[in-house]
Design a protein around this motif. Structure first.
Motif, PDB file in Angstrom:
ATOM      1  N   VAL A  53      51.131  33.488  45.004  1.00  0.00           N
ATOM      2  CA  VAL A  53      49.725  33.824  44.774  1.00  0.00           C
ATOM      3  C   VAL A  53      49.295  34.978  45.671  1.00  0.00           C
ATOM      4  CG1 VAL A  53      47.354  32.987  44.974  1.00  0.00           C
ATOM      5  CG2 VAL A  53      49.103  31.531  43.942  1.00  0.00           C
ATOM      6  N   ALA A  54      49.682  34.941  46.950  1.00  0.00           N
ATOM      7  CA  ALA A  54      49.297  36.005  47.878  1.00  0.00           C
ATOM      8  C   ALA A  54      49.859  37.353  47.445  1.00  0.00           C
ATOM      9  CB  ALA A  54      49.774  35.660  49.290  1.00  0.00           C
ATOM     10  N   LEU A  55      51.148  37.397  47.093  1.00  0.00           N
ATOM     11  CA  LEU A  55      51.760  38.652  46.659  1.00  0.00           C
ATOM     12  C   LEU A  55      51.169  39.141  45.338  1.00  0.00           C
ATOM     13  CD1 LEU A  55      55.537  38.089  47.522  1.00  0.00           C
ATOM     14  CD2 LEU A  55      54.006  39.792  48.511  1.00  0.00           C
ATOM     15  N   THR A  56      50.924  38.207  44.423  1.00  0.00           N
ATOM     16  CA  THR A  56      50.349  38.594  43.131  1.00  0.00           C
ATOM     17  C   THR A  56      48.957  39.175  43.300  1.00  0.00           C
ATOM     18  OG1 THR A  56      51.602  36.814  42.060  1.00  0.00           O
ATOM     19  CG2 THR A  56      49.824  37.801  40.803  1.00  0.00           C
ATOM     20  N   LEU A  57      48.137  38.560  44.153  1.00  0.00           N
ATOM     21  CA  LEU A  57      46.792  39.075  44.397  1.00  0.00           C
ATOM     22  C   LEU A  57      46.844  40.458  45.042  1.00  0.00           C
ATOM     23  CD1 LEU A  57      44.793  35.960  45.671  1.00  0.00           C
ATOM     24  CD2 LEU A  57      44.616  37.094  43.453  1.00  0.00           C
ATOM     25  N   PHE A  58      47.748  40.632  46.000  1.00  0.00           N
ATOM     26  CA  PHE A  58      47.840  41.920  46.687  1.00  0.00           C
ATOM     27  C   PHE A  58      48.263  43.033  45.731  1.00  0.00           C
ATOM     28  CE2 PHE A  58      50.541  44.946  49.128  1.00  0.00           C
ATOM     29  CZ  PHE A  58      49.519  45.558  49.854  1.00  0.00           C
ATOM     30  N   ILE A  59      49.367  42.813  45.026  1.00  0.00           N
ATOM     31  CA  ILE A  59      49.865  43.847  44.117  1.00  0.00           C
ATOM     32  C   ILE A  59      48.911  44.027  42.933  1.00  0.00           C
ATOM     33  CG2 ILE A  59      51.797  44.546  42.651  1.00  0.00           C
ATOM     34  CD1 ILE A  59      53.619  42.867  44.439  1.00  0.00           C
TER      35      ILE A  59
ATOM     36  N   VAL B  54      55.587  36.113  40.638  1.00  0.00           N
ATOM     37  CA  VAL B  54      54.799  37.332  40.808  1.00  0.00           C
ATOM     38  C   VAL B  54      54.857  38.184  39.546  1.00  0.00           C
ATOM     39  CG1 VAL B  54      54.636  39.497  42.085  1.00  0.00           C
ATOM     40  CG2 VAL B  54      55.040  37.361  43.314  1.00  0.00           C
ATOM     41  N   VAL B  55      56.051  38.335  39.000  1.00  0.00           N
ATOM     42  CA  VAL B  55      56.217  39.159  37.798  1.00  0.00           C
ATOM     43  C   VAL B  55      55.414  38.583  36.627  1.00  0.00           C
ATOM     44  CG1 VAL B  55      57.881  39.931  36.061  1.00  0.00           C
ATOM     45  CG2 VAL B  55      58.460  40.047  38.492  1.00  0.00           C
ATOM     46  N   VAL B  56      55.475  37.270  36.457  1.00  0.00           N
ATOM     47  CA  VAL B  56      54.771  36.629  35.334  1.00  0.00           C
ATOM     48  C   VAL B  56      53.260  36.616  35.571  1.00  0.00           C
ATOM     49  CG1 VAL B  56      54.474  34.451  34.105  1.00  0.00           C
ATOM     50  CG2 VAL B  56      56.764  35.226  34.709  1.00  0.00           C
ATOM     51  N   GLY B  57      52.838  36.476  36.826  1.00  0.00           N
ATOM     52  CA  GLY B  57      51.411  36.380  37.122  1.00  0.00           C
ATOM     53  C   GLY B  57      50.685  37.703  37.214  1.00  0.00           C
TER      54      GLY B  57
ATOM     55  N   SER C  50      35.900  37.442  42.181  1.00  0.00           N
ATOM     56  CA  SER C  50      36.969  37.622  41.204  1.00  0.00           C
ATOM     57  C   SER C  50      38.325  37.277  41.804  1.00  0.00           C
ATOM     58  CB  SER C  50      36.966  39.070  40.708  1.00  0.00           C
ATOM     59  OG  SER C  50      37.940  39.260  39.710  1.00  0.00           O
ATOM     60  N   LEU C  51      38.536  37.604  43.070  1.00  0.00           N
ATOM     61  CA  LEU C  51      39.785  37.254  43.744  1.00  0.00           C
ATOM     62  C   LEU C  51      39.944  35.745  43.843  1.00  0.00           C
ATOM     63  CD1 LEU C  51      39.794  39.899  46.627  1.00  0.00           C
ATOM     64  CD2 LEU C  51      41.472  39.735  44.785  1.00  0.00           C
ATOM     65  N   ALA C  52      38.847  35.040  44.161  1.00  0.00           N
ATOM     66  CA  ALA C  52      38.914  33.578  44.258  1.00  0.00           C
ATOM     67  C   ALA C  52      39.208  32.947  42.905  1.00  0.00           C
ATOM     68  CB  ALA C  52      37.601  33.040  44.827  1.00  0.00           C
ATOM     69  N   ALA C  53      38.550  33.445  41.855  1.00  0.00           N
ATOM     70  CA  ALA C  53      38.795  32.904  40.515  1.00  0.00           C
ATOM     71  C   ALA C  53      40.242  33.141  40.092  1.00  0.00           C
ATOM     72  CB  ALA C  53      37.835  33.553  39.511  1.00  0.00           C
ATOM     73  N   THR C  54      40.754  34.334  40.383  1.00  0.00           N
ATOM     74  CA  THR C  54      42.143  34.644  40.049  1.00  0.00           C
ATOM     75  C   THR C  54      43.102  33.786  40.858  1.00  0.00           C
ATOM     76  OG1 THR C  54      41.458  36.935  39.648  1.00  0.00           O
ATOM     77  CG2 THR C  54      43.818  36.513  39.822  1.00  0.00           C
ATOM     78  N   ALA C  55      42.793  33.591  42.144  1.00  0.00           N
ATOM     79  CA  ALA C  55      43.659  32.775  43.007  1.00  0.00           C
ATOM     80  C   ALA C  55      43.760  31.345  42.501  1.00  0.00           C
ATOM     81  CB  ALA C  55      43.125  32.794  44.441  1.00  0.00           C
ATOM     82  N   ILE C  56      42.623  30.756  42.121  1.00  0.00           N
ATOM     83  CA  ILE C  56      42.637  29.383  41.608  1.00  0.00           C
ATOM     84  C   ILE C  56      43.433  29.314  40.309  1.00  0.00           C
ATOM     85  CG2 ILE C  56      41.202  27.532  40.665  1.00  0.00           C
ATOM     86  CD1 ILE C  56      39.044  28.310  42.619  1.00  0.00           C
ATOM     87  N   PHE C  57      43.210  30.279  39.426  1.00  0.00           N
ATOM     88  CA  PHE C  57      43.902  30.292  38.139  1.00  0.00           C
ATOM     89  C   PHE C  57      45.416  30.393  38.343  1.00  0.00           C
ATOM     90  CE2 PHE C  57      45.313  32.373  34.181  1.00  0.00           C
ATOM     91  CZ  PHE C  57      44.768  31.494  33.261  1.00  0.00           C
ATOM     92  N   LEU C  58      45.845  31.312  39.205  1.00  0.00           N
ATOM     93  CA  LEU C  58      47.274  31.480  39.471  1.00  0.00           C
ATOM     94  C   LEU C  58      47.853  30.268  40.187  1.00  0.00           C
ATOM     95  CD1 LEU C  58      47.344  35.206  40.661  1.00  0.00           C
ATOM     96  CD2 LEU C  58      48.175  34.324  38.479  1.00  0.00           C
ATOM     97  N   PHE C  59      47.087  29.704  41.128  1.00  0.00           N
ATOM     98  CA  PHE C  59      47.574  28.557  41.888  1.00  0.00           C
ATOM     99  C   PHE C  59      47.862  27.381  40.965  1.00  0.00           C
ATOM    100  CE2 PHE C  59      47.265  24.755  44.460  1.00  0.00           C
ATOM    101  CZ  PHE C  59      47.924  25.105  45.626  1.00  0.00           C
ATOM    102  N   VAL C  60      46.945  27.101  40.046  1.00  0.00           N
ATOM    103  CA  VAL C  60      47.131  25.977  39.126  1.00  0.00           C
ATOM    104  C   VAL C  60      48.349  26.205  38.236  1.00  0.00           C
ATOM    105  CG1 VAL C  60      46.120  24.749  37.166  1.00  0.00           C
ATOM    106  CG2 VAL C  60      44.703  25.310  39.143  1.00  0.00           C
TER     107      VAL C  60
END
Length: 271
Positions: A76-82, A141-144, A189-199
């Motif tokens: 999640v951290a790498l996906t959010l950063f990139i 990361v690639v899929v997310g 938007s970052l928080a919403a994306t983080a929750i979505f990716l985390f789940v």
């Protein structure tokens, strides 16, 4: 009045449909197998944490839990950063070139994961990334990334151009603008994306099942399969594992729900 009553009835039925299975799973984690089959909807006769002790220690779910935490948080951290960098770039490129690049980046959302399984497995086998946590992080990361770029890019395109121009006048470069202006404004938007990716990544079973073979590197969804046999399933232990696996998602949502609600509504009306 009639509409409000109908809506209330529908919402009540929906809440019951959601809460009853949750209650059965939660209370079932404190029961024995005979007690669960004797009274699946009843309360446990006594509160015992024997199932949790068995699952965490004897069934080694604690190692699977740690693997899931490491893989999911890193992914999640790498996906959010990139993803935020890519979304920022597409938002700063004016006109159709920015939209063309944005469309190309999110094109991966249209490709089913199952369609790529064989080439992904062959590629990871050649790179020596099978049966490794790093391999899971890379594939997550690639899929997310397409999902992250889609959500973050749509939000960043609604940010006022004046913020970019003011930052440029102050002498800030693109990276400084990204770090000091864009990221703070993009917290919802970052928080919403983080929750979505985390789940998605916490519950993912496909890629761990495809890439992981060692018991010591299994994630929680893959480890929960061990509680299901061909002829017998230990439901109290399975329910206990489900409760443990659900806790991080519940805690993450509680901590970020304020940003999540703001994030899913942000961008609906262009600022």
């Amino acid at each position: 009045m009639r509409f409000n009553l109908t809506r209330g009835v529908v919402l009540t039925i929906y809440a019951v449909i959601i809460l009853v299975p949750l209650a059965v799973v939660f209370f079932g984690s404190f029961k024995t197998t005979p007690e669960l089959f004797d009274s699946p909807f009843g309360l446990p006769s006594s509160i015992s944490f024997d199932n949790y002790d068995t699952v965490l220690n004897e069934q080694n779910l604690s190692q699977a839990f740690l693997n899931s935490v490491l893989v999911t948080c890193s992914s999640v951290a790498l996906t959010l950063f990139i993803g935020s960098l890519a979304a920022y770039a597409t938002a700063r490129i004016p006109g159709w070139p920015g939209w063309l690049i944005f469309g190309f980046l999110v094109l991966g959302m249209t490709v089913p994961a199952q369609a790529n399984m064989i080439p992904q497995y062959a590629l990871f086998n050649q790179l020596g990334l099978l049966d490794s946590r790093i391999g899971l992080v890379i594939i997550n990361v690639v899929v997310g990334l397409p999902v992250a770029v889609f959500i973050l890019g749509g939000f960043m395109k609604t940010l006022p151009r004046e913020a970019y121009e003011a930052s440029s006048l102050d002498g800030a470069g693109p990276l400084r603008t990204y770090w000091s202006i864009v990221l703070p404004m993009s917290k919802p938007s970052l928080a919403a994306t983080a929750i979505f990716l985390f789940v998605i990544q916490w519950n993912d079973l496909l890629y761990p099942l495809l890439f992981i073979s060692s018991d010591s590197k299994k994630t929680i969804p893959l480890a929960l399969l061990d509680f299901q046999g061909q002829f017998l399933t230990d439901y109290p232990l399975l329910f206990t594992g489900v409760v443990i696996a659900s806790l991080p998602m519940a805690i993450t949502y509680v901590l970020l729900q304020r940003y999540f609600v703001a994030g899913i509504t942000a961008g609906a009306v262009k600022g």
